[in-house]
Write a protein that holds these residues in place. Structure first.
Motif, short mmCIF file in Angstrom:
data_model
loop_
_atom_site.label_atom_id
_atom_site.label_comp_id
_atom_site.label_asym_id
_atom_site.label_seq_id
_atom_site.Cartn_x
_atom_site.Cartn_y
_atom_site.Cartn_z
N MET A 250 0.82 -1.19 0.00
CA MET A 250 0.00 0.00 0.00
C MET A 250 0.87 1.26 0.00
O MET A 250 1.97 1.26 0.56
CB MET A 250 -0.90 0.04 1.24
N PRO A 251 0.41 2.35 -0.61
CA PRO A 251 1.18 3.60 -0.60
C PRO A 251 1.39 4.14 0.81
O PRO A 251 0.45 4.14 1.62
CB PRO A 251 0.31 4.56 -1.44
N ASP A 252 2.62 4.55 1.10
CA ASP A 252 2.95 5.17 2.39
C ASP A 252 2.52 4.30 3.56
O ASP A 252 1.97 4.79 4.57
CB ASP A 252 2.30 6.55 2.51
N SER A 253 2.72 2.99 3.44
CA SER A 253 2.30 2.07 4.48
C SER A 253 3.22 0.86 4.50
O SER A 253 3.86 0.54 3.49
CB SER A 253 0.85 1.64 4.25
N LEU A 254 3.28 0.21 5.63
CA LEU A 254 4.03 -1.05 5.73
C LEU A 254 3.16 -2.25 5.38
O LEU A 254 3.64 -3.37 5.33
CB LEU A 254 4.58 -1.21 7.16
N GLU A 255 1.89 -2.01 5.14
CA GLU A 255 0.97 -3.10 4.84
C GLU A 255 1.09 -3.55 3.38
O GLU A 255 1.49 -2.79 2.51
CB GLU A 255 -0.47 -2.66 5.07
N TYR A 256 0.73 -4.79 3.16
CA TYR A 256 0.60 -5.28 1.79
C TYR A 256 -0.59 -6.21 1.71
O TYR A 256 -1.01 -6.80 2.70
CB TYR A 256 1.88 -5.97 1.31
N GLN A 257 -1.11 -6.33 0.50
CA GLN A 257 -2.25 -7.20 0.23
C GLN A 257 -1.82 -8.32 -0.69
O GLN A 257 -1.38 -8.06 -1.82
CB GLN A 257 -3.39 -6.42 -0.42
N PRO A 258 -1.89 -9.59 -0.26
CA PRO A 258 -1.61 -10.67 -1.20
C PRO A 258 -2.79 -10.85 -2.16
O PRO A 258 -3.93 -10.98 -1.73
CB PRO A 258 -1.45 -11.90 -0.29
N VAL A 259 -2.52 -10.83 -3.44
CA VAL A 259 -3.56 -11.00 -4.45
C VAL A 259 -3.32 -12.33 -5.15
O VAL A 259 -2.31 -12.51 -5.84
CB VAL A 259 -3.55 -9.85 -5.48
N ALA A 260 -4.21 -13.27 -4.96
CA ALA A 260 -4.11 -14.55 -5.65
C ALA A 260 -4.39 -14.34 -7.13
O ALA A 260 -5.32 -13.61 -7.49
CB ALA A 260 -5.12 -15.54 -5.05
N CYS A 261 -3.61 -14.95 -7.98
CA CYS A 261 -3.75 -14.66 -9.41
C CYS A 261 -3.41 -15.88 -10.25
O CYS A 261 -2.64 -16.76 -9.84
CB CYS A 261 -2.84 -13.49 -9.81
N ALA A 262 -4.00 -15.92 -11.44
CA ALA A 262 -3.71 -16.98 -12.40
C ALA A 262 -2.69 -16.53 -13.43
O ALA A 262 -1.93 -17.35 -13.96
CB ALA A 262 -4.99 -17.41 -13.10
N ILE A 263 -2.66 -15.24 -13.75
CA ILE A 263 -1.75 -14.68 -14.76
C ILE A 263 -1.19 -13.37 -14.22
O ILE A 263 -1.91 -12.59 -13.60
CB ILE A 263 -2.48 -14.41 -16.09
N VAL A 264 0.09 -13.11 -14.47
CA VAL A 264 0.71 -11.82 -14.18
C VAL A 264 1.30 -11.27 -15.47
O VAL A 264 1.97 -12.00 -16.20
CB VAL A 264 1.82 -11.94 -13.11
N VAL A 265 1.04 -10.00 -15.75
CA VAL A 265 1.62 -9.33 -16.90
C VAL A 265 2.58 -8.25 -16.38
O VAL A 265 2.16 -7.35 -15.66
CB VAL A 265 0.55 -8.69 -17.81
N ASN A 266 3.84 -8.37 -16.76
CA ASN A 266 4.85 -7.39 -16.37
C ASN A 266 4.86 -6.28 -17.41
O ASN A 266 5.47 -6.40 -18.47
CB ASN A 266 6.22 -8.06 -16.28
#
Length: 459
Positions: A250-266
């Motif tokens: 997250m912006p300006d935070s130590l938190e993060y959200q794990p997002v389960a995914c089937a495909i990632v596009v770089n």
């Protein structure tokens, strides 16, 4: 039948998703959730919300079909929501076809056709029509006697691909553009159609608005880590892995959200190479490294009341310096890429004003005598996703990360390639093969084999 086939494909993607990391949020349609946090799950996570990333997201929704009961869940992650440092909006906004590689010519031509009918593709009902402020003044590439033969050969290739490009002798050049010094010019190539410049922000915003209207979700954050699982299904096959989660900080935070995914596009642009160094990716499977680095490029603006008039093209000098009109009333913008050994520090976007005075201005004044007396009005710097291997884009699947696709490394040409590159990657994801353009040579194999593709049209 097509709708049923696409529905089965997306359901297959969903079946491959791991259980949700936190099990509560699920997929939330765009605009219905007050929390800016990303969702727990997505079918496709596009890392990078520049024009290439949003083009990929748009085409994914278009290609999935209109008769689906459940749409493909696409998430675009952008760490700079104000686009203050984005390559797209800090570019010079040009599109041209003067390339020496067929794939680059084809992508540029595809994009030109797309931009010509942009409202057919990106228009949103009940919203004003899109005006990208296209200026069709063409590109003009000058060549000295040393480079004349190479320029003539590339023009032949461009014509074979349908580009309307003509060759001009020094005499013809002087007749058409009397404000130009042609003493050291042996030949020039001039684009007659589908070339010029436009407003980059308008195109980016048009892709974004249309994609969101089709159901794409976006969030502000930075993907800094992944969770992968190693594939041991076929012992005889080379080792590989799948990305199971993308960790969005997250912006300006130590938190993060794990997002389960089937495909990632770089589609992370100048930081696409860094993304493949993220925590959680098996180092041995990310070799060779993705040779994409951020390079800083300056753009300067100036005023010259006696300069070239409204018919002035986007001129690329024999020295590599370039300029074009910037609106009306004698305003211009331009720049020049430095030699490899003189690359500026990319740690920030500060501008070295001496570079214009010492390197660019003398070259421009020699080509356009009126520029001997000009007034610098402003400047900015932007990032280029520079492919140090061969300055061409890297498109398609990663050879060892099974569900990772690449769309980066265009070395300053991403804006004009975006409509074509986005469609190409979406075709690979949805259909499993290229359909509109055959861009297989731009894939990862050439990096492994050490066989660069030579492109002479890099500006």
């Amino acid at each position: 039948e097509l709708g049923q086939t696409l529905e089965r494909m997306v359901q297959t993607l969903r079946d491959q998703l791991p259980a949700s990391a936190s099990g509560g949020q699920g997929w939330v349609p765009p605009g219905t959730h007050p929390d800016p946090r990303p969702p727990d799950e997505a079918d496709v996570v596009v890392v990078g919300g520049g024009v290439v990333g949003w083009s990929v997201a748009y085409w994914l929704k278009v290609l999935e079909g209109w008769r689906r009961r459940h749409g493909m869940r696409v998430l675009v992650v952008e760490r700079d929501p104000m686009y203050s440092r984005a390559s797209t909006v800090l570019s010079a906004g040009g599109i041209w076809q003067h390339f020496s590689l067929r794939e680059n010519i084809q992508m540029s031509r595809f994009s030109a056709s797309f931009l010509r009918d942009i409202n057919k593709y990106l228009g949103v009902p009940n919203e004003p029509p899109i005006d990208i402020q296209f200026q069709p003044s063409g590109y003009l590439f000058l060549a000295s006697s040393q480079n004349a033969a190479a320029l003539e050969a590339t023009v032949q290739l461009q014509r074979e691909e349908g580009a309307q490009v003509t060759l001009l002798s020094p005499t013809q050049l002087k007749e058409k553009f009397p404000w130009m010094n042609t003493d050291d010019v042996a030949v020039a190539s001039y684009g007659l159609e589908d070339e010029g410049w436009f407003d980059p922000w308008t195109l980016l915003n048009a892709f974004r608005r249309k994609a969101i209207s089709l159901g794409v979700q976006s969030c502000s954050g930075e993907v800094r880590a992944f969770v992968t699982s190693t594939n041991h299904m076929m012992p005889s096959a080379p080792p590989s892995a799948r990305i199971r989660y993308a960790h969005v900080h997250m912006p300006d935070s130590l938190e993060y959200q794990p997002v389960a995914c089937a495909i990632v596009v770089n589609a992370a642009g100048a930081w696409a190479g860094k993304l493949l160094e993220a925590e959680g990716l098996p180092r041995g499977l990310c070799q060779p490294p993705l040779p994409i680095q951020p390079r800083k490029r300056y753009v300067f603006t100036w005023h010259c009341p006696n300069g070239p008039g409204l018919s002035c093209p986007f001129l690329v000098d024999t020295s590599g310096a370039y300029f074009r009109p910037d609106g009306f009333a004698g305003n211009y913008l331009g720049g020049m890429s430095p030699p490899e050994e003189e690359e500026p520090d990319p740690s920030d976007l500060s501008v070295d004003h001496r570079y214009f005075q010492e390197q660019i201005w003398p070259r421009l004044a020699r080509r356009v005598p009126a520029f001997k007396s000009l007034q610098v009005m402003g400047s900015w710097a932007g990032y280029c996703d520079y492919n140090t291997f061969d300055q061409n884009g890297v498109l398609g699947p990663h050879p060892r990360l099974e569900n990772l696709f690449l769309a980066a490394g265009f070395s300053g040409h991403g804006l004009q390639y975006a409509p074509a590159a986005g469609r190409a990657v979406a075709e690979l994801v949805v259909k499993g093969h290229y359909e509109s353009l055959d861009l297989r040579r731009l894939g990862w194999d050439r990096l492994v084999d050490g066989e660069p593709l030579q492109e002479q049209g890099v500006v």
